[in-house]
Scaffold this motif. Sequence first.
Motif, PDB file in Angstrom:
ATOM      1  N   MET A 282       0.822  -1.206   0.000  1.00 48.09           N
ATOM      2  CA  MET A 282       0.000   0.000   0.000  1.00 48.09           C
ATOM      3  C   MET A 282       0.857   1.258   0.000  1.00 48.09           C
ATOM      4  O   MET A 282       0.561   2.224  -0.719  1.00 48.09           O
ATOM      5  N   GLN A 286       0.966   3.945  -2.968  1.00 47.68           N
ATOM      6  CA  GLN A 286       0.617   5.325  -2.630  1.00 47.68           C
ATOM      7  C   GLN A 286       1.602   6.300  -3.276  1.00 47.68           C
ATOM      8  O   GLN A 286       1.207   7.319  -3.852  1.00 47.68           O
ATOM      9  N   ARG A 338     -13.345   1.327   3.483  1.00 46.08           N
ATOM     10  CA  ARG A 338     -11.982   1.644   3.039  1.00 46.08           C
ATOM     11  C   ARG A 338     -11.760   1.209   1.582  1.00 46.08           C
ATOM     12  O   ARG A 338     -11.198   1.945   0.775  1.00 46.08           O
ATOM     13  N   LYS A 339     -12.217   0.006   1.243  1.00 48.55           N
ATOM     14  CA  LYS A 339     -11.973  -0.536  -0.094  1.00 48.55           C
ATOM     15  C   LYS A 339     -12.694   0.291  -1.156  1.00 48.55           C
ATOM     16  O   LYS A 339     -12.137   0.570  -2.228  1.00 48.55           O
ATOM     17  N   LEU A 342     -10.822   3.526  -1.739  1.00 57.79           N
ATOM     18  CA  LEU A 342      -9.590   3.328  -2.502  1.00 57.79           C
ATOM     19  C   LEU A 342      -9.876   3.230  -4.002  1.00 57.79           C
ATOM     20  O   LEU A 342      -9.152   3.811  -4.828  1.00 57.79           O
ATOM     21  N   SER A 345     -11.027   6.720  -5.204  1.00 61.35           N
ATOM     22  CA  SER A 345      -9.880   7.619  -5.223  1.00 61.35           C
ATOM     23  C   SER A 345      -8.974   7.344  -6.417  1.00 61.35           C
ATOM     24  O   SER A 345      -8.540   8.273  -7.124  1.00 61.35           O
ATOM     25  N   TYR A 409      -6.782  12.025  -4.307  1.00 61.58           N
ATOM     26  CA  TYR A 409      -5.759  11.488  -3.409  1.00 61.58           C
ATOM     27  C   TYR A 409      -6.142  11.696  -1.947  1.00 61.58           C
ATOM     28  O   TYR A 409      -5.985  10.797  -1.114  1.00 61.58           O
ATOM     29  N   GLY A 412      -8.839   9.188  -0.417  1.00 63.65           N
ATOM     30  CA  GLY A 412      -8.634   7.752  -0.375  1.00 63.65           C
ATOM     31  C   GLY A 412      -7.206   7.335  -0.103  1.00 63.65           C
ATOM     32  O   GLY A 412      -6.826   7.059   1.034  1.00 63.65           O
ATOM     33  N   TRP A 413      -6.394   7.323  -1.137  1.00 62.14           N
ATOM     34  CA  TRP A 413      -5.049   6.774  -1.019  1.00 62.14           C
ATOM     35  C   TRP A 413      -4.149   7.577  -0.099  1.00 62.14           C
ATOM     36  O   TRP A 413      -3.165   7.035   0.429  1.00 62.14           O
ATOM     37  N   ILE A 416      -5.888   6.710   3.869  1.00 63.88           N
ATOM     38  CA  ILE A 416      -6.225   5.316   4.191  1.00 63.88           C
ATOM     39  C   ILE A 416      -4.983   4.455   4.343  1.00 63.88           C
ATOM     40  O   ILE A 416      -4.938   3.547   5.178  1.00 63.88           O
ATOM     41  N   THR A 417      -3.944   4.713   3.546  1.00 60.74           N
ATOM     42  CA  THR A 417      -2.730   3.900   3.667  1.00 60.74           C
ATOM     43  C   THR A 417      -2.091   4.063   5.046  1.00 60.74           C
ATOM     44  O   THR A 417      -1.533   3.112   5.600  1.00 60.74           O
TER      45      THR A 417
END
Length: 475
Positions: A282, A286, A338-339, A342, A345, A409, A412-413, A416-417
């Motif tokens: 992840m 990212q 979360r999924k 992602l 995003s 960005y 999400g990414w 969340i990462t």
Amino acid sequence: MQEPLLGAEGPDYDTFPEKASPSPGERTRGGTPQNRRVFLATFAAVLGNFSFGYALVYTSPVIPALEHSLDPDLILTKTQASWFGSIFTLGAAAGGLSAMVLNDLLGRKLSIMFSAVPSAAGYALMAGARGFWMLLLGRTLTGFAGGLTAACIPVYVSEIATPGVRGALGATPQLMAVFGSLSLYALGLLLPWRWLAVAGEGPVLVMVLLLSFMPNSPRFLLSRGRDAEALRALAWLRGTDTDIRWEFEQIQDNVRRQSTHMSWAEARSPHMYRPVLIALLMRFLQQLMGVTPILVYLQPIFESTAVLLPPKDDAAIVGAVRLFSVLIAAVTMDLAGRKVLLFVSATIMFAANLTLGLYVHFGPKPLTPNSTVGLESMPLGDTEPPLATSSSYLTLVPLVATMLFITGYAMGWGPITWLLMSEILPLQARGVASGLCVLVSWLTAFALTKSFLLVVRTRPRRAAHRDSAVSFGSA
């Protein structure tokens, strides 16, 4: 059937007992008064994140200024500019790895305060630079400080906060980093590049001053056997008339559970290595999105494309959109899975990058001071894109596409990462895994940031090099 890792709960994953019953003091006071000192300590700490965000994008207005510098010792070539922009990430990688040692050696608070030394020295070197080596060393030192604070501050904040506000305060490091970047873009409209470095010293000095009055993390003090000092620190944070005995016992129990080290047999268990591999992947993906080169070279990107507004203004607008997007993401993070976030995003960022790429390739070209090609001199039937005019609203495309990318960005990414690291990594593997994630993240960022300007600027401009292209094709 094995339970999914992202849904794992229990003593192996739970760092802080947020679902436990509140202490008697928390029930009687309602939590708000006892959080005031926590808010103050958090603000003092996250000034380090502000400095990190400020230093990360320092090159955005500075590279264009140095490319036209009157001092021959400071004029940047494209190779030097790529090093000036990217070496920050190598310093950040070293700082992040150092945090693994300094966090336990000095403690969270002293590690954050220690970061002020390389940060202040780096800004001073860049403010008084008389040669390229001073710029590089200054960027490296500020990068080291940024990597150190990025690793230490979230730990400090999570360990001093009460369960009721831990989630909200956990978002403040990212918010302050984004606000720091916005401040740099805004000041870039007003100040010359040397004074931008001088301005960067201010938050560092205020951070050290405020933190000198704040307590260390009670959790760290307990891990060092300084129980009496830990009790005093917790009493200061929660207030003198709050019953802290229950919370103190919970922290003691948590420290005892995490004092055991992971064996090699445990490391080979899927229960351990699968979450670590997921976290590493992840963080790699990212950075592969390209957000670091975009932030570092934001103004040069706009200067190399045909845009309606001045590039400095575009960079400031994108910085403001980024801050707004992070605020929205912090509020709505738990409303969707979360999924799902992602995927959404990534789709938004893909569409934004594709739009910007097509515009740069097929759209109007920027007017440059050295451009001598005019529309009246172009032969009939020429398929070259027209030169940009200041009144063409098509030139808003780069700004809108970049804003869309940053928004995607941020929702999400981006967050969340980081969140997944605390949710899926087992406690016994968290220290080593966090260090590996920092290393993978910043090395990937370095590779992309170092190569970005070289790849972009070696692409010939068709309008400016028409004759050489024809000659090459007929050779």
